[in-house]
Every structure is written in structure tokens, then in C-alpha cells.
Design a protein around this motif. Structure first.
Motif, PDB file in Angstrom:
ATOM      1  N   MET A  65      -5.517  43.429  57.517  1.00  8.22           N
ATOM      2  CA  MET A  65      -4.180  43.895  57.221  1.00  8.22           C
ATOM      3  C   MET A  65      -3.891  43.955  55.719  1.00  8.22           C
ATOM      4  O   MET A  65      -3.209  44.873  55.285  1.00  8.22           O
ATOM      5  CB  MET A  65      -3.168  42.993  57.930  1.00  8.22           C
ATOM      6  CG  MET A  65      -1.809  43.622  58.049  1.00  8.22           C
ATOM      7  SD  MET A  65      -1.859  45.155  58.941  1.00  8.22           S
ATOM      8  CE  MET A  65      -0.638  44.869  60.142  1.00  8.22           C
ATOM      9  N   PRO A  66      -4.392  43.011  54.907  1.00  5.94           N
ATOM     10  CA  PRO A  66      -4.131  43.115  53.468  1.00  5.94           C
ATOM     11  C   PRO A  66      -4.713  44.386  52.851  1.00  5.94           C
ATOM     12  O   PRO A  66      -4.145  44.931  51.916  1.00  5.94           O
ATOM     13  CB  PRO A  66      -4.797  41.878  52.882  1.00  5.94           C
ATOM     14  CG  PRO A  66      -4.858  40.912  53.993  1.00  5.94           C
ATOM     15  CD  PRO A  66      -5.036  41.741  55.224  1.00  5.94           C
ATOM     16  N   SER A  67      -5.847  44.869  53.377  1.00  2.36           N
ATOM     17  CA  SER A  67      -6.415  46.093  52.808  1.00  2.36           C
ATOM     18  C   SER A  67      -5.524  47.294  53.112  1.00  2.36           C
ATOM     19  O   SER A  67      -5.458  48.235  52.322  1.00  2.36           O
ATOM     20  CB  SER A  67      -7.829  46.317  53.345  1.00  2.36           C
ATOM     21  OG  SER A  67      -7.795  46.503  54.743  1.00  2.36           O
ATOM     22  N   LEU A  68      -4.811  47.271  54.240  1.00  6.31           N
ATOM     23  CA  LEU A  68      -3.882  48.353  54.564  1.00  6.31           C
ATOM     24  C   LEU A  68      -2.726  48.360  53.571  1.00  6.31           C
ATOM     25  O   LEU A  68      -2.336  49.420  53.072  1.00  6.31           O
ATOM     26  CB  LEU A  68      -3.361  48.197  55.992  1.00  6.31           C
ATOM     27  CG  LEU A  68      -2.299  49.217  56.427  1.00  6.31           C
ATOM     28  CD1 LEU A  68      -2.892  50.611  56.410  1.00  6.31           C
ATOM     29  CD2 LEU A  68      -1.763  48.863  57.788  1.00  6.31           C
ATOM     30  N   PHE A  69      -2.191  47.181  53.266  1.00 13.09           N
ATOM     31  CA  PHE A  69      -1.102  47.107  52.292  1.00 13.09           C
ATOM     32  C   PHE A  69      -1.567  47.542  50.905  1.00 13.09           C
ATOM     33  O   PHE A  69      -0.834  48.211  50.179  1.00 13.09           O
ATOM     34  CB  PHE A  69      -0.535  45.687  52.218  1.00 13.09           C
ATOM     35  CG  PHE A  69       0.235  45.291  53.454  1.00 13.09           C
ATOM     36  CD1 PHE A  69       1.096  46.171  54.065  1.00 13.09           C
ATOM     37  CD2 PHE A  69       0.069  44.022  53.996  1.00 13.09           C
ATOM     38  CE1 PHE A  69       1.807  45.806  55.197  1.00 13.09           C
ATOM     39  CE2 PHE A  69       0.765  43.654  55.122  1.00 13.09           C
ATOM     40  CZ  PHE A  69       1.637  44.542  55.739  1.00 13.09           C
ATOM     41  N   ARG A  70      -2.780  47.173  50.544  1.00 11.11           N
ATOM     42  CA  ARG A  70      -3.313  47.573  49.249  1.00 11.11           C
ATOM     43  C   ARG A  70      -3.487  49.091  49.203  1.00 11.11           C
ATOM     44  O   ARG A  70      -3.133  49.726  48.211  1.00 11.11           O
ATOM     45  CB  ARG A  70      -4.648  46.877  49.005  1.00 11.11           C
ATOM     46  CG  ARG A  70      -5.173  47.106  47.620  1.00 11.11           C
ATOM     47  CD  ARG A  70      -6.441  46.352  47.333  1.00 11.11           C
ATOM     48  NE  ARG A  70      -6.892  45.557  48.488  1.00 11.11           N
ATOM     49  CZ  ARG A  70      -8.046  44.943  48.549  1.00 11.11           C
ATOM     50  NH1 ARG A  70      -8.861  44.995  47.530  1.00 11.11           N
ATOM     51  NH2 ARG A  70      -8.391  44.253  49.607  1.00 11.11           N
TER      52      ARG A  70
END
Length: 48
Positions: A1-6
Motif C-alpha cells: 500500500m505505501p508504494s501506491l501512495f508514493r
């Protein structure tokens, strides 16, 4: 999920830069009007 926000953050920043560039071009760059002359050959006016 953090890569999606990034990824979404990077896309938002790139979109903001593009929007800012288009805004700057539309509001701060003034075109200089000038006369325009176009030569048209007579061959285009002759009936065949």
C-alpha cells in the motif's frame, strides 16, 4: 500500500507541475502580432 501512495504522490506532483507550466504560458507569455503574407500560385485558380 505505501508504494501506491508514493505512486499517486508522484503522479500528483507531475500533474501539478504540468498544470503550473500551462498556467504560466497562458498568463505570462504575450504573443506579438505581426502581418502575414501568403503567396498562392495562379495554377490553383485556373479552371480545367
Amino acid at each position: 500500500m505505501p508504494s501506491l501512495f508514493r505512486f499517486l504522490s508522484v503522479i500528483a506532483i507531475i500533474g501539478g507541475l504540468i498544470y503550473g507550466a500551462v498556467y504560466a504560458l497562458a498568463n505570462f507569455v504575450k504573443p506579438t502580432p505581426r502581418e502575414m503574407t501568403i503567396n498562392i500560385s495562379q495554377d490553383k485558380f485556373q479552371k480545367k
